[in-house]
Write a protein that holds these residues in place. Structure first.
Motif, PDB file in Angstrom:
ATOM      1  N   ALA A 271       5.571   4.191   3.679  1.00 46.59           N
ATOM      2  CA  ALA A 271       5.232   5.316   4.555  1.00 46.59           C
ATOM      3  C   ALA A 271       6.151   6.504   4.320  1.00 46.59           C
ATOM      4  CB  ALA A 271       5.322   4.869   6.013  1.00 46.59           C
TER       5      ALA A 271
ATOM      6  N   ALA B  89      -4.957   3.619   5.048  1.00 46.54           N
ATOM      7  CA  ALA B  89      -4.182   2.383   5.160  1.00 46.54           C
ATOM      8  C   ALA B  89      -4.416   1.744   6.527  1.00 46.54           C
ATOM      9  CB  ALA B  89      -2.696   2.665   4.953  1.00 46.54           C
ATOM     10  N   ARG B  90      -4.496   2.581   7.574  1.00 49.17           N
ATOM     11  CA  ARG B  90      -4.743   2.053   8.923  1.00 49.17           C
ATOM     12  C   ARG B  90      -6.032   1.235   8.965  1.00 49.17           C
ATOM     13  NH1 ARG B  90      -3.077   3.739  14.222  1.00 49.17           N
ATOM     14  NH2 ARG B  90      -4.543   2.999  15.786  1.00 49.17           N
TER      15      ARG B  90
ATOM     16  N   ALA C  19      -0.851   4.554   9.984  1.00 50.76           N
ATOM     17  CA  ALA C  19      -0.872   3.098   9.795  1.00 50.76           C
ATOM     18  C   ALA C  19       0.470   2.454  10.104  1.00 50.76           C
ATOM     19  CB  ALA C  19      -1.294   2.766   8.367  1.00 50.76           C
TER      20      ALA C  19
ATOM     21  N   VAL D 189       0.859  -1.189   0.000  1.00 52.39           N
ATOM     22  CA  VAL D 189       0.000   0.000   0.000  1.00 52.39           C
ATOM     23  C   VAL D 189       0.894   1.237   0.000  1.00 52.39           C
ATOM     24  CG1 VAL D 189      -1.839   1.264   1.191  1.00 52.39           C
ATOM     25  CG2 VAL D 189      -1.746  -1.239   1.341  1.00 52.39           C
TER      26      VAL D 189
ATOM     27  N   GLU E 222      -3.345   4.587  -1.051  1.00 52.93           N
ATOM     28  CA  GLU E 222      -4.354   5.158  -0.162  1.00 52.93           C
ATOM     29  C   GLU E 222      -4.440   6.671  -0.339  1.00 52.93           C
ATOM     30  OE1 GLU E 222      -3.808   6.076   3.940  1.00 52.93           O
ATOM     31  OE2 GLU E 222      -2.281   7.317   2.959  1.00 52.93           O
TER      32      GLU E 222
ATOM     33  N   LEU F   6       0.124  -7.042   4.805  1.00 56.22           N
ATOM     34  CA  LEU F   6       0.266  -5.705   4.231  1.00 56.22           C
ATOM     35  C   LEU F   6       1.723  -5.268   4.340  1.00 56.22           C
ATOM     36  CD1 LEU F   6      -2.821  -3.751   5.688  1.00 56.22           C
ATOM     37  CD2 LEU F   6      -2.619  -4.858   3.451  1.00 56.22           C
ATOM     38  N   SER F   7       2.159  -4.472   3.378  1.00 60.83           N
ATOM     39  CA  SER F   7       3.441  -3.776   3.489  1.00 60.83           C
ATOM     40  C   SER F   7       3.189  -2.347   3.048  1.00 60.83           C
ATOM     41  CB  SER F   7       4.485  -4.436   2.595  1.00 60.83           C
ATOM     42  OG  SER F   7       5.684  -3.679   2.649  1.00 60.83           O
ATOM     43  N   LEU F   8       3.390  -1.410   3.973  1.00 65.08           N
ATOM     44  CA  LEU F   8       3.057  -0.017   3.688  1.00 65.08           C
ATOM     45  C   LEU F   8       4.297   0.739   3.233  1.00 65.08           C
ATOM     46  CD1 LEU F   8       0.997   0.660   6.937  1.00 65.08           C
ATOM     47  CD2 LEU F   8       0.196  -0.326   4.787  1.00 65.08           C
TER      48      LEU F   8
ATOM     49  N   TYR G  58       5.942  -1.628   7.601  1.00 63.05           N
ATOM     50  CA  TYR G  58       6.106  -0.527   6.640  1.00 63.05           C
ATOM     51  C   TYR G  58       7.570  -0.359   6.280  1.00 63.05           C
ATOM     52  CZ  TYR G  58       7.939   2.044  10.601  1.00 63.05           C
ATOM     53  OH  TYR G  58       8.708   2.426  11.670  1.00 63.05           O
TER      54      TYR G  58
ATOM     55  N   ALA H 292       0.509   5.561   4.241  1.00 65.23           N
ATOM     56  CA  ALA H 292       0.310   4.922   5.548  1.00 65.23           C
ATOM     57  C   ALA H 292      -0.508   5.830   6.464  1.00 65.23           C
ATOM     58  CB  ALA H 292       1.662   4.577   6.173  1.00 65.23           C
TER      59      ALA H 292
END
Lengths: 374, 374
Positions: A33, A15-16, A40, A8, A70, A29-31, A46, A11
């Protein structure tokens, strides 16, 4: 196990709110950020990366089964680079552009023969749209930013030379109210809409949403859904999208598109069998979409937005009073620092009595921001 | 911000399902896990600690605002040590013991003048309970483990010398069905129950739950709630507790207590305004309790339990068929390796048509475990 990993970009709170849906379904998930303190990033894995660092973004993306967004502040060339690297990205760059560029959006809506306001691009000269009008920078604006009410030709020219880019001009509509509808679509073309939502606005920012729209005719509700489905198909959407519309004398005019989970769909977490966040994950993973029917007669959502007079920046102590006063209140905390104008949380209530729901939601918002003491 | 940190001893699926509730409310979790691969350790902050390492457990506990549990296998002396160190622990050691020791539980239920079966402790000699009877090891058993049907005096003596500890003997009831009810209670004494649940059992393991109980009389439902509230008060409960009961000829007999979120309350995630997981966090934090009413007429939950004939250990591919077939199905994946007899996921559906809900939930469970192909 073959449970997928979804990357995503972004963050923030959107995303949260994907996290609970991902936890339920076992999706990793891998954010991507901006900072470890992002909403998130506090609760999910992340990496902190600058989107301009294309090589690093590609290395991250290749570890994901699919990449999504997001927010809209992702350069088109970044998305295209991920696509070229053979990683699935949804929504596609060719769809996402209509969320990022309002001029291209207007052109597309016209092509699809769906209801636009009068509009024109503007690079100088006499305005083709009657004053007063709305001028918008085609990219980068949201929540009323980048949007200007212009009453004279000289004002328009001043704005144009100040922003130094092509403007989108739109007729200023005397609309009756603003509504929004969420739609989801998957790569193999399955699509679903939720019930349309009334978005109650104050100074260009949505303060409360009511779903379904009170007193809307069946015909209008169906038309809203059909417009959303037509846009979703027309731009080859994958994921969820918010379509914001004006109602003007019983007619619909499309205002904006957002190709991501959206504030006007937060009610779906409690109010619908399938939330917009779960649906977005299902769509980008090409899983069958979930049921979008309401689980109650009404769902009312209130945005908690920081105000100048915030007495305290601590949003936890209000829980004591609010939970005792409104046992049905559902609080969603974004864990963002309180600042004037910033969305830091939202609350939702579902039930049968719309007047009571609106009143309790409004009270919770006012109490949490410190606008009222009791 | 003053958002609290809740320490959870255990990192299985019950801790995993606390995560979405904690994310919504902005509550930080810290799990005490057995391994980094534990269900909840995959998605929330954790430390791996042996519970016998009291110094390390205390160091961890002191960093939490309150400590709670997701399983009963916590030595009483560990809980007491945390209490002595001045850290809030809920449920208290003096309450939790009734979840850990079935003999003490029977004594307490008798003291409270609530409906026990005929029972006795057994340290040898002639059984005071008529055969056939149920013999239980007072500690360590769950899901049918540590529970024995005994038909003769010599069998009883053999078991007693084999387990080499005091046994709990109970009359073998010819019950009509098994039910459960969840109750929550906070430190300042606020308490709330959910609607009682029918627990459909197979070989001592619950395969499906139905909430509310079909055809239960109003009187019996009220009595179930009152029993749960009386126990909660009687043992000074803080947190959520499951009370499992037998219905025998229209009368209630208490079977077991579990002082933690419980399988028979999973339906509340979708089926109630407040889930047992959110309620547990609210209770141990001494926040006002949330509304426990149902959001639909029925909520049916099915446990996905590994079977010998599992063709695949991969639980993700079934999503394609199940989500297409049952758009209202909600899947909760525990991300545990599939093994015969092990709960690895559950599914829930809410709605008006009980026959359809039961059928779709049963199908989803059978399809996911590989018991059926379509």
């Amino acid at each position: 196990m073959s449970f997928p990993k979804v990357g995503v970009i972004g963050a923030g709170q959107l995303a949260r709110m994907m996290v609970p849906a991902a936890v339920d379904l076992g999706i990793e998930l891998s954010l991507l950020a901006n900072s470890s303190t992002d909403s998130a990033a506090q609760i999910a894995p992340y990496v902190v990366l600058d989107l301009s660092n294309e090589a690093a973004v590609l290395t991250w993306a290749k570890k994901c089964d699919v990449v999504t967004f997001e927010h809209e502040q992702v350069p088109a060339k970044t998305i295209e680079a991920i696509e070229k690297a053979g990683v699935k990205v949804f929504p596609r760059a060719s769809s996402f552009i209509f969320s990022q560029n309002k001029l291209l959006m207007r052109q597309k809506i016209s092509e699809l023969k769906l209801p636009n306001p009068q509009w024109s691009s503007y690079d100088g000269g006499i305005s083709p749209i009657t004053f007063p009008l709305i001028a918008k920078t085609p990219t980068g604006g949201y929540d009323g930013r980048g949007v200007f009410v212009i009453t004279t030709q000289s004002e328009l020219e001043k704005l144009h030379s100040k922003v130094n880019q092509t403007l989108l001009l739109e007729e200023k509509l005397n609309f009756d109210y603003e509504i929004a509808v969420m739609v989801a679509r998957s790569p193999h073309g399955q699509a679903a809409t939720w019930a349309p939502t009334l978005t109650v606005q104050s100074d260009g920012i949505c303060t409360q949403t009511i779903t379904p729209i009170p007193d809307i005719t069946e015909e209008l509700a169906v038309e809203v859904g059909n417009i959303a489905l037509a846009i979703a198909q027309g731009i080859d959407l994958v994921g969820v999208m918010a379509v914001e519309l004006f109602v003007v004398g019983g007619k619909l005019i499309i205002n904006e598109l957002a190709l991501r989970p959206h504030n006007s769909g937060h009610w779906s977490i409690e109010g619908s069998v399938t939330s917009q966040f779960e649906q977005h994950l299902r769509a980008v993973l090409d899983l069958p979409l979930g049921d979008t029917s309401l689980v109650s007669k009404w769902a009312v959502m209130g945005n908690v937005i920081g105000i100048d007079t915030n007495k305290s920046k601590d949003l936890y102590p209000p829980y004591l009073h609010l939970m005792a006063r409104s046992p049905k209140l559902k609080i969603h905390q974004y864990m963002k620092e309180l600042r004037p104008g910033r969305k830091v949380a939202h609350v939702t209530m579902i039930g049968d009595d719309l007047v009571q729901l609106r009143s309790e939601v409004a009270h919770a918002v006012d109490y949490m921001t410190g606008a009222i003491d009791e």
